[in-house]
Write an enzyme that holds these catalytic residues in place. Structure first.
Site, short mmCIF file in Angstrom:
data_model
loop_
_atom_site.label_atom_id
_atom_site.label_comp_id
_atom_site.label_asym_id
_atom_site.label_seq_id
_atom_site.Cartn_x
_atom_site.Cartn_y
_atom_site.Cartn_z
N ARG A 52 -4.33 -3.34 13.13
CA ARG A 52 -5.80 -3.49 13.05
C ARG A 52 -6.14 -4.93 13.41
O ARG A 52 -6.09 -5.81 12.57
CB ARG A 52 -6.31 -3.12 11.65
CG ARG A 52 -6.23 -1.63 11.38
CD ARG A 52 -6.93 -1.23 10.09
NE ARG A 52 -6.86 0.20 9.91
CZ ARG A 52 -5.87 0.86 9.32
NH1 ARG A 52 -4.86 0.17 8.83
NH2 ARG A 52 -5.88 2.17 9.22
N ASP A 95 -2.26 -5.39 3.31
CA ASP A 95 -2.52 -5.78 4.70
C ASP A 95 -3.45 -6.98 4.82
O ASP A 95 -4.33 -7.19 3.97
CB ASP A 95 -3.13 -4.60 5.48
CG ASP A 95 -2.13 -3.47 5.67
OD1 ASP A 95 -0.93 -3.72 5.57
OD2 ASP A 95 -2.58 -2.33 5.92
N GLU A 154 0.79 -1.23 0.00
CA GLU A 154 0.00 0.00 0.00
C GLU A 154 0.83 1.29 0.00
O GLU A 154 0.44 2.27 -0.62
CB GLU A 154 -0.94 0.06 1.23
CG GLU A 154 -2.00 -1.00 1.25
CD GLU A 154 -1.59 -2.20 2.06
OE1 GLU A 154 -2.46 -2.81 2.67
OE2 GLU A 154 -0.38 -2.55 2.10
N TYR A 195 0.89 -5.85 13.03
CA TYR A 195 -0.23 -5.16 12.39
C TYR A 195 -1.18 -4.57 13.42
O TYR A 195 -1.53 -5.23 14.41
CB TYR A 195 -0.97 -6.13 11.47
CG TYR A 195 -1.95 -5.43 10.56
CD1 TYR A 195 -1.53 -4.36 9.78
CD2 TYR A 195 -3.28 -5.82 10.50
CE1 TYR A 195 -2.43 -3.70 8.94
CE2 TYR A 195 -4.18 -5.18 9.67
CZ TYR A 195 -3.73 -4.11 8.89
OH TYR A 195 -4.62 -3.47 8.07
N GLU A 244 -10.03 -4.95 4.43
CA GLU A 244 -9.74 -3.85 3.51
C GLU A 244 -8.50 -4.13 2.68
O GLU A 244 -8.45 -3.82 1.49
CB GLU A 244 -9.58 -2.54 4.30
CG GLU A 244 -9.70 -1.33 3.41
CD GLU A 244 -10.05 -0.06 4.18
OE1 GLU A 244 -10.08 0.99 3.53
OE2 GLU A 244 -10.28 -0.14 5.39
N HIS A 248 -3.86 -12.32 13.23
CA HIS A 248 -3.57 -13.48 14.08
C HIS A 248 -3.11 -13.12 15.48
O HIS A 248 -3.19 -13.92 16.38
CB HIS A 248 -2.49 -14.34 13.41
CG HIS A 248 -2.90 -14.88 12.09
ND1 HIS A 248 -4.01 -15.66 11.93
CD2 HIS A 248 -2.35 -14.76 10.86
CE1 HIS A 248 -4.13 -16.01 10.65
NE2 HIS A 248 -3.14 -15.47 9.99
N ASP A 296 -6.22 -7.90 6.29
CA ASP A 296 -7.55 -7.68 6.86
C ASP A 296 -8.52 -7.52 5.70
O ASP A 296 -8.15 -7.65 4.53
CB ASP A 296 -7.57 -6.45 7.79
CG ASP A 296 -7.19 -5.15 7.08
OD1 ASP A 296 -7.02 -5.17 5.84
OD2 ASP A 296 -7.07 -4.13 7.76
#
Length: 893
Positions: free
Chosen positions: A328, A95, A8, A326, A99, A373, A97
């Site tokens: 989120r 990422d 990203e 991460y 999104e 995780h 997730d």
């Protein structure tokens, strides 16, 4: 030929490059490359005439979304396509997730790769993690993508269907949202509780005692409080009904007033005190679980005073640089590697006795915990101490918080002893409470709500002297103490995030942008870290509660969130759910059509407040009071700092009196003989010299200093305020004048040097009306602190260079809505997915050019479209608020 890896952001790309073998090329997508149209200008020509085009979702064609590449992303997409031409393999490494999965899917759809494509996922950016991820690539998770798409469509349907209704019925520029509107309702409900709250007063006695054997009163004193009288418990704040201000029904307690407390004090003076009971109770406290997104936002707000938005921005930067995992995540789970690293830190820094006997593993209670995780922790198989990172500022503070919380979770329990001493004097029972920390355990590393664990440990201990049952301590002092019950506390960002999560409303990863939208749209103000809802929030919530109750119902929204989670796991079908929600018999679209004609705009703009006869209306320039009298209707603007909970009949009377009877006169100016009036405007109380007339259209005005009440203003103070700015003298080195004045952010002194004005705020104890030249020079000699809203009076975060067209500097500054690019009088937001460190001069010039070319159309479009709540933030609302503020000021003057 090489392998193309797409992430990203440039920061993430730069970090990952260090861990990939030769032959790998890493590029950044700068966040989302495709989304639903945000403005009419983004709608493709071939569908512009369609009735659903503005919505961006074709509800009649199975809710097919209309995806477009925003103007500022077209160049990036072209560059990625060019890079793909030289690649033999494509790896999408966004990422892990929903999104991130969605971004990878959109990249795949846009780039249409003809080479093998893989999806690489990891939750930390370290050499081991990247190496492992390369060997465990998978395909794009279509179910996860579908769940995120459903969520995005649902948010668009709610926002774009309800927001235009709010514009018609209340005011332009407002917005409704699936989670946002519920959060606003929570703020409003709390403010209504504060309005309905009835204050109560109660009294008790507090004693200062020393044990009979004490050698020194100073070292051995302890406090005790009256708890019973004649065998009946004394009333405390929790015994009162907040709606009546009286003792709640069924409570058998003694309520003392001031006279009774004073009489009891006299009766007990000089009487014998006896220790009747001593209880020591061992208490064990366990460390909190490592951070999730929600708990990190809460604790960063409490400890560091960071907003949810700033916390997530800083955490994103730490993750992309490889410092933390991460950010989120709903999970509190730690890998074996992380547990070993944390336990190693404990043993090295605190010793084996501070280790928990067994490794601690935490279980996630939330069913929706599926974003990643692990919990948020320092990255790697060994944890760098905060001092070893080389970080600074807020990044260091947040890393330090995460490091301490993670290490503390593997430490031993804290063992404490709670001590309660019961004392009797005649028929009055007193209690003294103490606490002894027998073994600090994890508190050596981490105390919630405190920056300094060692200091916090000292504060937590309350040591009582050595007492025995039957002892007769000496009473050194006995005083009657009055208490007032307090209304329910307003939400802070921390408590609002905690409530939203506990109610299952939204997802923690979206809370930062939701709270940002609530502030940007004027639904709340941030006052002393509290979220104070505005009158506009009251009007919007009232309309939605009356006509669309499900939209602001926490349980309905929570069930909706659960359904979206079920879609992600394949337990629910997305299309039938969307059809039922939007087009069903009781769906949103038919409901809005049915209710629109029933909603009276005049009533919708009216806020009805309990115990207030005056009407509060939402006007073009903000809220105002409206009252009918014999001569017609009288209106008065409500000051910006007057909250709905504090608006009472007395304040209404003051606001209206200056309209009907004229303002209160403080006195006459000793030199000119003109009257000096006390007035209250939209921005608070101020004094005015003389009357407004054709000859004097703008009489001299001066705001009151913060904390000064209108009734406390004397004639001398008013004359002093109207004489501002005060010239104190000249600077001994430059010869330039130094002045004292009052500004938007309080009193200050300014050095009017040739190279520019140099400001310093006054400190506690300084008075703008009496400060001397010597004191002003002392303040000006100190380095600047804090943050100003003017980029001219603060240092740039980064200096990018000179603009190619005019040679003027292009810099990045930190503003109230996050970092932004500035050139001359043009401000532009940093491109989505790009950190401050990664912005290049070319990138900044392009962002400024896009802002300049779309200036007018953007403002028009923002009135007819509603921004959805996504990861990205926007500064456009700040500009519109500033514009409306300036207009209101112009009108009021």
């Amino acid at each position: 030929m090489s392998t193309l890896v797409i992430v990203e952001s440039p920061t993430k790309a730069r970090t990952i490059r260090n861990y990939l073998p030769k032959g790998y090329r890493v590029e950044a997508s700068m966040g989302h490359v495709r989304d639903l149209p945000q403005s009419a200008s983004e709608i493709p020509t071939n569908v512009k005439g369609e009735k659903w085009a503005q919505l961006g979702v074709n509800v009649d064609a199975d809710f097919e979304p209309l995806y477009v590449v925003p103007k500022d992303k077209k160049k990036i997409v072209t560059q990625l396509k060019e890079a793909l031409k030289d690649a033999s393999e494509l790896i999408l490494a966004t990422d892990e997730d929903r999104e991130g999965e969605s971004i990878s899917w959109h990249l795949h759809q846009l780039l249409k790769p003809k080479v093998p494509t893989k999806r690489m996922v990891f939750h930390e950016i370290t050499q081991d993690a990247i190496k492992k991820a390369l060997h465990n690539c998978r395909n794009i998770d279509e179910q996860l993508v579908r769940a995120q798409e459903t969520r995005r469509i649902l948010d668009r349907l709610v926002g774009y269907t309800l927001s235009p209704l709010l514009w018609k019925k209340i005011a332009r520029g407002l917005s409704a949202g699936r989670v946002q509107s519920v959060a606003v309702r929570l703020l409003v409900s709390r403010e209504q509780e504060r309005r309905a709250f009835k204050e109560a007063t109660y009294w008790d006695l507090k004693a200062t005692l020393t044990p009979p054997q004490a050698k020194s009163k100073k070292d051995q004193t302890f406090a005790a409080q009256l708890v019973t009288l004649a065998g009946t418990r004394l009333a405390t704040g929790s015994d009162f009904d907040p709606k009546t201000g009286k003792i709640a029904a069924g409570r058998n307690v003694v309520l003392l007033n001031q006279e009774e407390a004073a009489a009891l004090k006299e009766r007990l003076s000089g009487k014998s005190w006896t220790v009747t009971d001593i209880e020591e109770r061992p208490v064990t406290r366990k460390p909190a679980a490592p951070f999730t997104t929600s708990t990190l936002q809460q604790e960063a707000n409490r400890k560091l005073r960071l907003s949810a938005r700033d916390t997530m921005r800083i955490a994103q930067s730490l993750y992309e640089q490889g410092y933390i995992t991460y950010m989120r995540t709903d999970s509190v789970h730690l890998s074996e590697q992380a547990i070993a690293a944390a336990r190693s830190c404990v043993e090295q820094l605190y010793g084996k006795q501070y280790l928990s006997p067994q490794p601690r593993q935490y279980t996630t209670k939330s069913k929706g915990a599926q974003e990643a995780h692990e919990a948020i922790r320092p990255a790697g198989s060994t944890f760098r101490t905060p001092q070893e990172t080389g970080l600074g500022g807020r990044e260091l503070q947040l890393y330090d918080l995460i490091w301490k919380r993670t290490v503390a979770c593997q430490m031993a329990d804290s063992r404490q002893t709670q001590i309660t001493v019961q004392l009797q004097v005649e028929d009055s029972g007193f209690r003294s409470s103490g606490k002894r920390i027998d073994f600090p355990g994890y508190l050596r590393a981490y105390v919630e709500g405190s920056d300094d664990p060692e200091a916090a440990l000292e504060d937590q201990e309350i040591i009582l002297p050595d007492l025995k049952v039957g002892d007769h301590p000496n009473c050194n002092n006995l005083e009657a103490v009055g208490h007032e019950t307090q209304p329910p506390a307003r939400y802070t960002e921390a408590t609002l995030v905690k409530t939203l999560e506990s109610e299952g409303i939204g997802r923690p990863s979206t809370y930062a942008s939701i709270i940002g939208t609530i502030l940007d749209k004027g639904y709340a103000q941030l006052v002393n870290n509290a979220l104070v809802p505005t009158f506009t929030a009251f009007a919007v919530t009232d309309l939605l509660e009356k006509y669309f109750p499900d939209v602001v119902d926490p349980s309905f929204t929570s069930k909706m969130e659960q359904t979206l989670d079920d879609i992600a796991t394949g337990e629910a079908e997305w299309l039938p759910y969307l059809r039922e929600f939007y087009l069903g018999e009781k769906g949103l679209e038919p409901l809005v059509k049915e209710k629109e004609d029933l909603i009276d705009a005049n009533k919708a703009r009216t806020v009805e407040l309990e115990n207030l006869e005056a009407k509060v209306r939402i006007g073009k320039f903000g809220p105002y009071i409206e009252v009918e009298n014999g001569d017609g209707v009288v209106t008065a603007s409500i000051p910006k700092d007057l909250t709905p909970a504090d608006l009472d009949p007395q304040k209404v009377e003051i606001l209206l009196r200056q309209k009907t009877s004229g303002p209160d006169e403080v006195g006459r100016h000793p030199e000119t003989g003109e009257p000096i009036y006390m007035l209250i405007g939209p921005y608070g109380p101020y004094v005015q010299l003389g009357d407004k007339s054709d000859e004097n259209p703008k009489p001299k005005q001066a705001s009151l200093p913060k904390g000064v009440k209108p009734e406390d203003v004397t004639l001398e103070m008013a004359v002093g305020l109207l004489s501002l700015p005060r010239t104190l003298g000249t600077h001994p080195e430059t010869g330039a004048t130094i002045q004292a004045n009052l500004g938007r952010f309080g009193p200050y002194v300014v050095h009017n040097a040739k190279e520019g004005k140099d400001y310093r705020s006054l400190k506690a104890g300084d008075d703008v009306l009496t400060i001397s030249l010597e004191r002003a020079l002392e303040l000006l000699s100190e380095p600047k602190k804090g943050r100003s809203n003017s980029s001219k009076s603060k240092a740039a975060l980064r200096e990018l260079g000179s603009h190619p067209e005019d040679g003027e500097p292009v810099n990045i500054y930190d503003g109230p809505y996050g970092p932004y690019i500035k050139h001359s009088k043009t401000n532009a937001k940093i491109p989505e997915g790009v950190s401050v460190e990664d912005v290049t001069l070319d990138m900044a010039v392009e962002a400024l050019a896009n802002k300049t070319s779309s200036g007018k159309s953007t403002r028009k479009t923002s009135k007819s479209t509603t921004k959805s709540t996504t990861k990205s933030t926007t500064g456009s609302s700040a500009k519109s608020k500033a514009k409306s503020s300036a207009t209101a000021t112009k009108k009021n003057s």
